[in-house]
Design a protein around this motif. Structure first.
Motif, mmCIF file in Angstrom:
data_model
loop_
_atom_site.group_PDB
_atom_site.id
_atom_site.type_symbol
_atom_site.label_atom_id
_atom_site.label_comp_id
_atom_site.label_asym_id
_atom_site.label_seq_id
_atom_site.Cartn_x
_atom_site.Cartn_y
_atom_site.Cartn_z
ATOM 1 N N ARG A 121 0.926 -1.102 0.062
ATOM 2 C CA ARG A 121 0.038 0.183 0.035
ATOM 3 C C ARG A 121 0.872 1.132 -0.099
ATOM 4 N N LYS A 122 2.169 0.973 -0.611
ATOM 5 C CA LYS A 122 3.139 2.209 -0.369
ATOM 6 C C LYS A 122 2.282 3.388 -1.540
ATOM 7 N N ILE A 123 2.363 4.809 -1.060
ATOM 8 C CA ILE A 123 1.681 5.712 -2.018
ATOM 9 C C ILE A 123 2.786 6.306 -2.941
ATOM 10 N N LYS A 180 10.885 7.529 -1.284
ATOM 11 C CA LYS A 180 9.385 7.792 -1.442
ATOM 12 C C LYS A 180 9.367 8.908 -2.668
ATOM 13 N N TYR A 211 -1.913 7.643 -4.690
ATOM 14 C CA TYR A 211 -2.559 6.334 -4.710
ATOM 15 C C TYR A 211 -1.852 5.319 -4.176
ATOM 16 N N PRO A 212 -2.071 4.277 -3.661
ATOM 17 C CA PRO A 212 -1.480 3.143 -3.091
ATOM 18 C C PRO A 212 -1.003 2.245 -4.397
#
Lengths: 261, 345, 565
Positions: C34-36, C236, C253-254
């Protein structure tokens, strides 16, 4: 005028325009095609020579001199042969018009008969290369592989690998061969017009020349890979990679990145 | 960036100074409001989007089937046209087969998947002071265990051994990768006294009488095929042969005997970076290189008149033998082709 | 995950359980699924590069099945009439065979070459995006260098692959390379022998290039791509400025499911666009050029677009630069365009993040991107380097420009020699003016709002146009940035008159810093906006204190105050 403008805006306008363009092109082709289909050399008569002389005096003598001996502005035509006349006049290069880096091909000024008469007159001034026969220039009789070997050694550096043409120094250029008739290609090799060197029969035999013509003719089949992109090499490929490839992909990226409504 | 307020940031603006009640910078207004898509509140739109995704996937399936059909039904064959058809059909099959999947996936993600933006915390890359201290401690402990600090000779020996061992790989590689390393080959070509000038690519010898004024011959040594590596020799030996009106020919005193009745032979290898210089303009006697536009004047010792080359093209001294064939008097008198450091040595 | 298998959970769970017990994959899934990732089209430019690399690998494996990397001579007998009975290397013959006789072979060859052009083009556009938005700033400087190295490796991959078919066009390219290498002082001849295994063209080159092209370079590329992506995950992704986005969060968004679908879908789109190009447009028709032979050459001999700037530089340099010193030849006419120019250009590119960090004195991490207009020097510098690059590309295409636009090659070269210096300088100046102008327009907009075109007449006869103030989100975009200022340095002497160590270096840094940040436009402050609202006149901005009313207007949003200016 107003009615025309109104119709231009109608939905059928593109179709009508297309039809009209096709008609015009077809009509033009019908008018022009016969004049390019000549080349069957006939035995020259003294009558031809006489008429040719008159034509010469009226159209060419100003630059080339009254008896074609050449002047400061144009070379002597004694000994250049009928082939040179057929090439220069037959491709519209002569009579020359504007001065520039080189004499350009343009609309042909004389009909086939007149060109023949001019050629007969110039040929009568001194021995020179004659106009090749239809058999001499028949691409179907040439060997494409030998043609390519000769073309890439002798011609490709100026005319490009498939004969698209290329630049010379100071604004001169080697023209595209895509629309040149086999006879004119043969004559150009034989006589070396303008910047082009002469390829006499000791250098490229008549059979060799026909092979070269066969190779150029084979280019009309296009490329097995799709559009040729002008056959001008990696620069146009790079340009289309950016315009079409990166263009489409950035378009797709914008679509992916945009919020759905 | 709640730290938007930069303490060092002082504007000289009079208003700002007096209006002490206001912050120096605007505050971040926070996440904007989420706007629902049609498919979020309209079941019909939702259903429509789903149908569109299915249609796109169907296009993909049809594309793949089309590809397989084209593979068997349209082989490249023997003609340009059939090759083109084969390429086009297979390519279009691939385009629809892949593009359908791609468009379907993206459309699905955009119109049907949850589109509420989420926020995730970032943390500084730097480790905390405690972690750093612990790391240093671990390393110090390891170094102490090895005793590397106390054993100077051992350290030196280790460094030397590690520095030297790659030589065992590099030396054999360098040693043989350049064959015999005899770079003096750059200075000689296949031409020697009496070698006949022949047409490229047929190898037919050329008579002086064949070379009429204004013509150009691309020339190789007639016995080139006898060379051990014909292509290597050809790369140095190719020559351009032209005949000028002798009145147009300017010749240096030491080269008077190098031409024959207006026929001159020059190396075809550009003195810039080695392209074949071959565009001969017979009216101006200029020779143009199609790669970088260096221009040489054949009428005047092939001197450079324009472009990135510096030196004239080397001239091949020629003569005519008893049968009237053109032959070389000798090899070139200087190395052909691009410059290199010791070309004059 | 539990250590006991639970049958009722189905085969997926059973597999997951099996894997997790042996790899602990659950931890990774929890951390990454679920990394954005922030959403913006320009963040997909790097993905184009990644996906064209995958396409290159797929099509490349196909090609190796049919290509014979050998320079042994053979005689052609296949369907192509113009090559019948021609002597050629096995490399060229196998290229013809895979183009004309292998079903789908021509398509794969064209896919491979188009993908290569797109790979380089997308790397360049991706680099431009990273550069102009300042995404290379701390902590991403190392990743910039990794990306830069990937670009160099891309050039190497392209160059070695371009030469493999052993045709006349690429052969002449190799010959030019040989000429360039030979110009290297002292070692040139030996490097040439090293590469070609003796004299050019030799018999070893194609197999050597093949190994480099299919093993060494792709291996390095894959390793560095892994590192590049690892850094993206570690740092990130950066995000564009906007409401709610800060340097300490990432909004988007994930990875699963939205990005899996979008990025996965984009891979197929990239592949399909390349397939479409390969289906309809010929690329590198080697059969037109014929097998390599050192004698022929064709008009329009150029390298692929990404090498064109080098060829252009070679074309522009006047030959007079070659000098002989003590009997040794120093070919500056080749060394400068083919070695010095690219080294300077690439070194500047690789070092830029470090230079900018040094002159700005900025040690903070940056995760919110710059709008290019807010960093006028950087934007102008980037545009001027690109302009020089374009001038060199034009120089590399000068023969085609001459024929297509009926110009003289000589005139084009002369003009481009001048333009190479004038155009980047002009581009720098004009870009900087445009950036500053856009910043001033942003200020205007924040202070006075949008023009609505509505004219209102007051009772006393005055006409005013109604301006609609910006909403919070619009305003934030235009005021969120911090202007960087030139460095302040400590004076040369301390209070006791002792000259300080390192003063010269500091002064140099300060000078550079002035060059970068002297010209600037400050974003609007709340006080300025308040003043503009209260007085309704720009020229009263510097007079008098702003009353409390203005403050509340700002903090509550300024929708109520429609009449400003």
């Amino acid at each position: 005028m107003k009615a025309l403008a109104a119709r231009r805006r109608s939905r059928h306008a593109p179709v009508a325009l297309l039809l009209m363009a096709l008609l015009v092109i077809g009509g033009l082709y019908a008018i022009l095609a016969p004049s390019t289909a000549v080349a069957a050399p006939t035995a020259t008569s003294t009558n031809d020579v006489a008429t040719g002389k008159k034509l010469f005096e009226a159209n060419c003598a100003t630059c080339h001199g009254a008896s074609a001996q050449g002047t400061a502005s144009a070379p002597s035509l004694v000994g250049v042969g009928a082939a040179a006349v057929d090439f220069q006049v037959g491709t519209g290069r002569m009579p020359a018009q504007v001065s520039g880096p080189q004499v350009q091909a343009k609309a042909v000024q004389f009909d086939a008969a007149q060109i023949e008469q001019l050629a007969a007159y110039v040929a009568s001034l001194g021995a020179g290369p004659a106009i090749p026969s239809a058999d001499d220039v028949d691409p179907a009789k040439g060997n494409v592989a030998n043609g390519m070997a000769l073309f890439r050694t002798n011609c490709a550096m100026c005319h490009n690998a498939v004969g698209i043409g290329g630049p010379l120094s100071q604004g001169k250029y080697a023209p595209s061969l895509m629309k040149a008739s086999p006879t004119h290609i043969f004559e150009a090799m034989l006589t070396g017009p303008q910047s082009m060197p002469v390829f006499n029969s000791a250098n490229l035999s008549a059979q060799d020349k026909r092979d070269v013509i066969a190779y150029i003719d084979a280019q009309k089949q296009g490329s097995p890979g799709g559009s040729t992109l002008g056959s001008i090499g990696p620069v146009s490929e790079g340009l289309w990679a950016w315009v079409i490839g990166i263009g489409l992909l950035i378009g797709a990226a914008v679509w992916i990145g945009a919020k759905s409504s | 960036m709640s730290t938007h307020l930069n303490p060092g940031h002082k504007t000289s603006n009079e208003v700002a100074r007096t209006a002490h009640a206001l912050p120096d910078r605007f505050p971040n207004p926070g996440h904007p409001e989420h706007h629902d898509r049609r498919s979020d509140f309209d079941p019909a739109a939702d259903k429509r989007a789903e149908r569109q995704v299915v249609v796109l996937l169907t296009i993909s399936i049809l594309g793949t089937i089309g590809f397989i059909v084209a593979y068997f039904a349209a082989p490249p064959g023997q003609t340009v046209a059939s090759m083109r058809t084969s390429n086009l059909l297979l390519g279009l099959g691939l385009f629809f087969g892949l593009g359908g999947i791609g468009a379907a996936a993206v459309h699905w993600a955009k119109s049907l998947m949850n589109d509420h933006e989420k926020s995730e915390e970032r943390h500084p890359q730097r480790s905390s002071d405690e972690t750093r201290a612990a790391a240093v401690e671990v390393l110090a402990e390891g170094a102490a265990d090895s005793g590397i600090g106390r054993r100077g000779v051992l350290k030196g020996a280790l460094v030397s051994a590690l520095a030297l061992f790659p030589l065992m790989i590099v030396l054999p590689l360098i040693g043989d990768v350049g064959q015999d390393w005899d770079v003096s080959k750059f200075k000689h070509t296949w031409w020697k006294k009496g070698t006949k000038l022949a047409k490229d690519p047929s190898g037919q010898p050329i008579k002086a009488a064949d070379v009429t004024i204004g013509s150009v011959f691309h020339v190789i040594p007639a016995d080139l095929h006898e060379a051990a590596h014909p292509l290597d020799e050809k790369a140095k030996a190719v020559v351009l042969l032209v005949r000028l009106d002798p009145r147009d020919l300017k010749e240096a005193d030491d080269r008077k005997g190098w031409s024959y009745d207006g026929i001159v032979a020059y190396s075809k290898i550009c003195t810039h970076v080695g392209c074949p210089v071959a565009l001969y303009e017979q009216q101006t006697h200029h020779l143009l290189c199609p790669c970088h536009q260096s221009t040489f004047d054949v009428g005047d010792g092939a001197k450079v008149i324009f472009g990135p080359a510096k030196r004239p093209l080397p001239q091949l001294p020629i003569a005519v033998d008893a049968e009237g064939y053109l032959v070389a008097q000798s090899d070139f008198h200087e190395p052909v082709g691009p410059s290199f450091w010791d070309r004059l040595k | 995950m539990s250590t006991t298998t639970r049958r009722e959970a189905g085969p997926a769970a059973a597999t997951a359980d099996y894997l997790d017990q042996r790899t602990g994959v659950g931890t990774a899934v929890k951390a990454f699924a679920r990394k954005i990732f922030p959403d913006h089209w320009s963040f997909l430019l790097g993905e184009i590069a990644l996906f064209s690399l995958v396409v290159l690998l797929i099509s490349g494996v196909f090609l190796t099945a049919f290509f014979v990397p050998s320079m042994n001579e053979t005689t052609y007998s296949g369907p192509w009439a113009a090559m019948q009975g021609v002597q050629m290397s096995e490399a060229f013959a196998s290229t013809l065979r895979l183009s004309f006789e292998v079903r789908g072979g021509l398509l794969m060859r064209q896919i491979h070459h188009w993908a290569a052009l797109l790979f380089m083009a997308s790397i360049v556009t991706h680099m431009m995006r990273v550069f102009f938005t300042g995404a290379f700033r701390k902590p991403r400087e190392i990743n910039w260098v990794v990306g830069f190295t990937l670009m160099l490796l891309g050039l190497a991959a392209g160059f070695t692959g371009y030469s493999l078919p052993d045709d006349v066009l690429s052969g002449n390219g190799l010959r030019i390379t040989d000429g360039v290498i030979r110009s290297v002082p002292i070692l040139g001849s030996y490097i040439s022998y090293f590469l070609f295994g003796g004299e050019f063209p030799g018999h070893d080159l194609i197999p050597r290039l093949f190994t480099i092209h299919i093993l060494v370079v792709p291996g390095l590329i894959l390793a560095l791509v892994g590192l590049h992506l690892f850094f993206v995950v570690l740092h990130k992704h950066t995000q564009y400025p906007g409401s709610g986005r800060t340097d300490s969060n990432v909004v988007g968004y994930p990875l699963f499911p939205v990005y899996t679908a979008k990025a996965g879908g984009f891979f197929f789109i990239v592949f399909s666009v390349i397939a479409l190009m390969a289906a309809t447009m010929t690329i590198n028709p080697v059969w037109n050029y014929g097998p390599y032979d050192p004698s022929p050459v064709s008009a329009g001999s150029q390298p692929d677009w990404y090498m064109l700037f080098l060829d252009g530089a070679l074309r522009l340099m006047p030959g007079q630069a070659e000098v002989v010193i003590g009997g040794f030849t120093l070919s500056l006419n080749i060394l400068i365009p083919a070695m010095v120019i690219p080294v300077v250009l690439f070194a500047a590119l690789a070092a830029y993040p470090f230079i900018e960090a040094a002159v700005s004195g900025d040690k903070r991490e940056h995760h919110v991107l710059d709008r290019p207009r807010n960093v006028p020097f950087r934007t102008a510098f980037g545009v001027s380097v690109l302009t020089a690059f374009v001038v060199l590309i034009l120089a590399g295409s000068n023969d085609l420009i001459a024929t297509h636009f009926h110009l003289s090659v000589n005139d084009i070269i002369q003009s481009l020699r001048v333009l190479l210096f004038v155009a980047p300088a002009f581009a720098f100046w004009i870009t900087k003016r445009i950036c500053l102008g856009l910043q001033r327009r942003d200020r205007e907009l924040v202070l006075h709002g949008h023009e609505t075109g509505r004219i209102v007449r007051f009772a006393h006869g005055e006409y005013v146009e109604i301006h609609r103030p910006l909403d919070d989100d619009e305003r934030w975009l235009r005021v969120q940035h911090e202007t960087r200022r030139p460095l302040e340095i400590e004076p040369a002497e301390d209070s006791r008159g002792v000259r300080r160590k390192g003063y010269r270096a500091d002064r140099f840094r300060q000078r550079l810093s002035r060059l970068f940040f002297e010209d600037r436009v400050e974003p609007v402050t709340p006080a300025e906006l308040a003043a503009a609202h209260v007085h309704g006149e720009h020229d009263t901005l510097s007079v008098g204190p702003a009353p409390a009313g203005a403050h509340s207007a700002i903090t509550q949003g300024v929708e109520a105050d429609e009449r400003n200016h």
